[in-house]
Design a protein around this motif. Structure first.
Motif, mmCIF file in Angstrom:
data_model
loop_
_atom_site.group_PDB
_atom_site.id
_atom_site.type_symbol
_atom_site.label_atom_id
_atom_site.label_comp_id
_atom_site.label_asym_id
_atom_site.label_seq_id
_atom_site.Cartn_x
_atom_site.Cartn_y
_atom_site.Cartn_z
ATOM 1 N N GLY A 295 0.795 -1.218 0.000
ATOM 2 C CA GLY A 295 0.000 0.000 0.000
ATOM 3 C C GLY A 295 0.822 1.260 0.000
ATOM 4 O O GLY A 295 2.060 1.244 0.066
ATOM 5 N N ALA A 296 0.112 2.397 -0.053
ATOM 6 C CA ALA A 296 0.752 3.705 -0.209
ATOM 7 C C ALA A 296 1.636 4.073 0.979
ATOM 8 O O ALA A 296 2.707 4.658 0.808
ATOM 9 C CB ALA A 296 -0.322 4.772 -0.410
ATOM 10 N N ASN A 297 1.190 3.745 2.180
ATOM 11 C CA ASN A 297 1.965 4.113 3.365
ATOM 12 C C ASN A 297 3.318 3.416 3.374
ATOM 13 O O ASN A 297 4.368 4.052 3.538
ATOM 14 C CB ASN A 297 1.172 3.765 4.626
ATOM 15 C CG ASN A 297 1.817 4.290 5.888
ATOM 16 O OD1 ASN A 297 2.843 3.780 6.335
ATOM 17 N ND2 ASN A 297 1.221 5.304 6.490
ATOM 18 N N GLY A 298 3.300 2.103 3.176
ATOM 19 C CA GLY A 298 4.551 1.353 3.160
ATOM 20 C C GLY A 298 5.454 1.759 2.018
ATOM 21 O O GLY A 298 6.682 1.827 2.165
ATOM 22 N N ALA A 299 4.846 2.053 0.854
ATOM 23 C CA ALA A 299 5.639 2.478 -0.297
ATOM 24 C C ALA A 299 6.334 3.803 -0.009
ATOM 25 O O ALA A 299 7.516 3.991 -0.348
ATOM 26 C CB ALA A 299 4.745 2.607 -1.532
ATOM 27 N N PHE A 300 5.614 4.735 0.623
ATOM 28 C CA PHE A 300 6.205 6.036 0.937
ATOM 29 C C PHE A 300 7.383 5.878 1.891
ATOM 30 O O PHE A 300 8.465 6.444 1.677
ATOM 31 C CB PHE A 300 5.148 6.955 1.546
ATOM 32 C CG PHE A 300 5.593 8.383 1.702
ATOM 33 C CD1 PHE A 300 5.391 9.297 0.688
ATOM 34 C CD2 PHE A 300 6.236 8.809 2.861
ATOM 35 C CE1 PHE A 300 5.816 10.618 0.814
ATOM 36 C CE2 PHE A 300 6.664 10.114 2.999
ATOM 37 C CZ PHE A 300 6.459 11.022 1.974
ATOM 38 N N ARG A 301 7.197 5.101 2.946
ATOM 39 C CA ARG A 301 8.272 4.886 3.913
ATOM 40 C C ARG A 301 9.471 4.199 3.267
ATOM 41 O O ARG A 301 10.624 4.570 3.495
ATOM 42 C CB ARG A 301 7.751 4.069 5.094
ATOM 43 C CG ARG A 301 6.740 4.806 5.966
ATOM 44 C CD ARG A 301 6.216 3.918 7.080
ATOM 45 N NE ARG A 301 5.221 4.592 7.891
ATOM 46 C CZ ARG A 301 5.493 5.362 8.936
ATOM 47 N NH1 ARG A 301 6.751 5.547 9.302
ATOM 48 N NH2 ARG A 301 4.520 5.944 9.627
ATOM 49 N N THR A 302 9.196 3.192 2.449
ATOM 50 C CA THR A 302 10.280 2.483 1.762
ATOM 51 C C THR A 302 11.039 3.419 0.834
ATOM 52 O O THR A 302 12.274 3.422 0.804
ATOM 53 C CB THR A 302 9.704 1.299 0.956
ATOM 54 O OG1 THR A 302 9.077 0.373 1.853
ATOM 55 C CG2 THR A 302 10.797 0.582 0.183
ATOM 56 N N GLY A 303 10.306 4.218 0.067
ATOM 57 C CA GLY A 303 10.939 5.123 -0.881
ATOM 58 C C GLY A 303 11.802 6.167 -0.213
ATOM 59 O O GLY A 303 12.929 6.441 -0.659
#
Length: 244
Positions: free
Chosen positions: A68-76
């Motif tokens: 999801g968007a939250n995990g993607a943002f943190r990963t990025g």
């Protein structure tokens, strides 16, 4: 150098067109950082096929904070290698030529730059009336209510200094609202924010994964958070910074 951070979820129809936009419209030095959830994502084989056609480097990073968007943002944000990080979607909705203008603002000492659809020169094409109405009311309302120096708080198209993002404790754990939390905390904690006009156009291929009624309560939470900190605690403390 800029990290152009793009979260993807089955954007195989759009990714080559997006890379062409990067090639034509970004004059600054940059790398592309793609964050994906699953090895089965249909974006990945297209990237492997076309990545050598471009002068810019393309890096792939699997989301390790949960789908999801939250995990993607943190990963990025964690995977970004450069101080300037711009968040843009793979659906060709953002005006890529704005990225150079954003970089100029960070070069001048700003900490976050928002691509604004609701300031003079900005534009929004497509999307539902109710989403546009709520988004515009939120941005312009918070501008007047707490003095945040941007008119578009909900647009994810923003450029950040990575050191500033790292200095802010993020609490969101569900989805797209993490971008709004970061915007509000960047302002409340005294960093310099500015906006530049940007155009947003609704996607023409693929499927949107933004669910307005699901995310609306979470967006409201961070608006109330900012109002509480501003009205009851007198923040942001300017810390000698100049807001514009």
């Amino acid at each position: 150098m800029i990290d152009v951070f793009v979260p993807v979820y089955n954007e195989g129809e759009n990714i080559e067109s997006l890379f062409e936009e990067f090639k034509k419209k970004i004059k600054s030095e940059f790398e592309v950082l793609i964050v994906y959830d699953s090895d089965e994502d249909n974006t990945l084989p297209v990237i492997e096929k076309i990545r050598d056609n471009y002068d810019f480097k393309v890096r792939l990073e699997k989301n390790h904070y949960g789908k999801g968007a939250n995990g993607a943002f943190r990963t990025g944000m964690e995977a970004a290698r450069h101080e300037y990080v711009v968040f843009t979607m793979a659906d060709l909705s953002d005006s890529i030529e704005t990225i150079d203008k954003m970089k100029e603002c960070l070069d001048k000492g700003y900490d976050m730059v928002a691509g604004s659809r609701y300031m003079k020169g900005g534009k929004k094409i497509g999307d539902s009336f109710i989403k546009t109405f709520l988004s515009k009311c939120a941005g312009i309302g918070m501008h007047f209510l707490i003095g945040i120096p941007i008119h578009d708080i909900s647009n994810g198209f923003k450029m950040y200094k990575k050191s500033v993002v790292n200095a802010i404790t993020l609490e969101s754990n569900q989805g797209f609202e993490i971008g709004l939390e970061l915007t509000m905390k960047t302002y409340i904690e005294g960093y310099r924010i500015i906006e530049v006009p940007a155009m947003w156009q609704d996607r023409t291929a693929g499927e949107s994964h933004f669910k307005m009624w699901k995310w609306l309560p979470l967006y409201l939470h961070w608006c109330f958070y900012a109002m509480n900190r501003h009205w009851l605690h007198g923040e942001p403390k300017k810390k000698g910074r100049k807001y514009e």
